[in-house]
Design a protein around this motif. Structure first.
Motif, PDB file in Angstrom:
ATOM      1  N   ASP A 191      -3.532   4.873  -2.474  1.00 24.05           N
ATOM      2  CA  ASP A 191      -4.625   5.769  -2.093  1.00 24.05           C
ATOM      3  C   ASP A 191      -4.283   7.150  -2.648  1.00 24.05           C
ATOM      4  OD1 ASP A 191      -6.364   7.588  -0.797  1.00 24.05           O
ATOM      5  OD2 ASP A 191      -6.574   6.218   0.899  1.00 24.05           O
ATOM      6  N   LYS A 242     -13.161   5.775   6.933  1.00 31.91           N
ATOM      7  CA  LYS A 242     -12.231   5.416   5.861  1.00 31.91           C
ATOM      8  C   LYS A 242     -11.185   4.441   6.397  1.00 31.91           C
ATOM      9  CE  LYS A 242      -9.327   7.131   2.181  1.00 31.91           C
ATOM     10  NZ  LYS A 242      -8.633   8.229   1.569  1.00 31.91           N
ATOM     11  N   THR A 262       0.836  -1.199   0.000  1.00 33.30           N
ATOM     12  CA  THR A 262       0.000   0.000   0.000  1.00 33.30           C
ATOM     13  C   THR A 262       0.868   1.245   0.000  1.00 33.30           C
ATOM     14  OG1 THR A 262      -0.150   0.063   2.410  1.00 33.30           O
ATOM     15  CG2 THR A 262      -1.852  -1.180   1.232  1.00 33.30           C
ATOM     16  N   GLU A 314     -10.467   0.699   4.927  1.00 32.19           N
ATOM     17  CA  GLU A 314      -9.138   0.228   4.516  1.00 32.19           C
ATOM     18  C   GLU A 314      -8.719  -1.017   5.292  1.00 32.19           C
ATOM     19  OE1 GLU A 314      -6.275   3.366   4.575  1.00 32.19           O
ATOM     20  OE2 GLU A 314      -7.341   4.506   3.053  1.00 32.19           O
ATOM     21  N   LYS A 316      -1.901  -1.181  -3.914  1.00 34.01           N
ATOM     22  CA  LYS A 316      -3.038  -0.279  -3.718  1.00 34.01           C
ATOM     23  C   LYS A 316      -2.481   1.092  -3.356  1.00 34.01           C
ATOM     24  CE  LYS A 316      -7.061   0.500  -0.837  1.00 34.01           C
ATOM     25  NZ  LYS A 316      -7.146   0.724   0.592  1.00 34.01           N
ATOM     26  N   SER A 366      -2.215   7.325   5.946  1.00 35.74           N
ATOM     27  CA  SER A 366      -3.402   6.893   5.232  1.00 35.74           C
ATOM     28  C   SER A 366      -4.649   7.621   5.725  1.00 35.74           C
ATOM     29  CB  SER A 366      -3.560   5.382   5.319  1.00 35.74           C
ATOM     30  OG  SER A 366      -4.537   4.960   4.410  1.00 35.74           O
ATOM     31  N   ALA A 367      -5.694   6.870   5.991  1.00 33.95           N
ATOM     32  CA  ALA A 367      -6.985   7.465   6.319  1.00 33.95           C
ATOM     33  C   ALA A 367      -6.965   8.175   7.667  1.00 33.95           C
ATOM     34  CB  ALA A 367      -8.050   6.381   6.339  1.00 33.95           C
ATOM     35  N   GLY A 385       0.450   5.903  -0.230  1.00 30.38           N
ATOM     36  CA  GLY A 385      -0.364   7.110  -0.310  1.00 30.38           C
ATOM     37  C   GLY A 385       0.298   8.074  -1.288  1.00 30.38           C
ATOM     38  N   THR A 400      -5.586   9.959  -2.202  1.00 28.45           N
ATOM     39  CA  THR A 400      -5.843  11.118  -1.342  1.00 28.45           C
ATOM     40  C   THR A 400      -5.073  11.074  -0.031  1.00 28.45           C
ATOM     41  OG1 THR A 400      -7.763  10.050  -0.323  1.00 28.45           O
ATOM     42  CG2 THR A 400      -8.166  11.398  -2.284  1.00 28.45           C
ATOM     43  N   ALA A 401      -4.324  10.011   0.190  1.00 28.00           N
ATOM     44  CA  ALA A 401      -3.713   9.810   1.503  1.00 28.00           C
ATOM     45  C   ALA A 401      -2.252  10.245   1.559  1.00 28.00           C
ATOM     46  CB  ALA A 401      -3.804   8.341   1.888  1.00 28.00           C
TER      47      ALA A 401
END
Length: 131
Positions: free
Chosen positions: A95, A108, A60, A112, A93, A102-103, A62, A97-98
Motif C-alpha cells: 500500500d 479503506k 502485505t 482491504e 501487496k 494500514s488503512a 505499507g 499510502t499506508a
C-alpha cells in the motif's frame, strides 16, 4: 501475512530503526553472539529451505511503515518464489499510502479486508467465477 516481520536479525542489529534499540531489552541484542544465534534459529528469512513446498501466501506492506519496512515482505516474497518447489502463489501487496496499521478510514479498511478474503477464497477454490 499482514506486515510480516521476517528479516529479524538485520532489522534488530540496526539501532537507527525506530523502536529497535528499545526492543533489545526484551529480545536481546543480536550484536551479542548468543542472541544472534538464537534469532537466526527462528528468523523466517534465514530459514527458507530450497525445494520446499510452501503454502500460497499474501504478503502485505505499507510504504510508510516505520516498524516493518516494505522491503522485508518484498525480500521474503522473492526468496520464497526463488526457492519453492511448487506452483504456490506468493502475492505481494504494498500500500503506497499506508503505515504500519494500514488503512485508517473505515471504508479503506473494509476494502482491504475484502481483498484479503478474496485471496483466501481463491486459494480455497471457492472464489466467484470458479466451477
Amino acid at each position: 501475512l499482514g506486515v510480516p516481520f521476517v528479516d529479524v536479525v538485520p532489522t534488530m542489529i540496526d539501532a537507527s530503526i525506530p523502536l529497535t534499540a528499545g526492543e533489545w531489552e526484551e529480545w536481546g541484542c543480536p550484536n551479542e553472539e548468543k542472541f544472534f544465534d538464537y534469532m537466526m534459529s527462528y528468523c523466517p528469512m534465514h530459514n527458507v529451505q530450497k525445494a520446499a513446498k510452501y503454502p500460497s501466501m499474501l504478503l502485505t506492506a505499507g510504504l510508510h511503515d516505520p516498524r516493518v519496512q516494505y522491503w522485508e515482505p518484498a525480500k521474503f516474497a522473492a526468496t520464497i518464489r526463488h526457492t519453492a518447489s511448487d506452483d504456490s502463489i506468493v502475492a505481494l501487496k504494498v500500500d503506497m499510502t499506508a503505515g504500519h496499521f494500514s488503512a485508517s478510514d473505515r471504508y479503506k479498511y473494509l476494502k482491504e479486508l475484502a481483498f484479503d478474503y478474496a485471496f483466501l477464497l481463491s486459494q480455497l477454490g471457492i472464489a466467484e467465477g470458479k466451477d
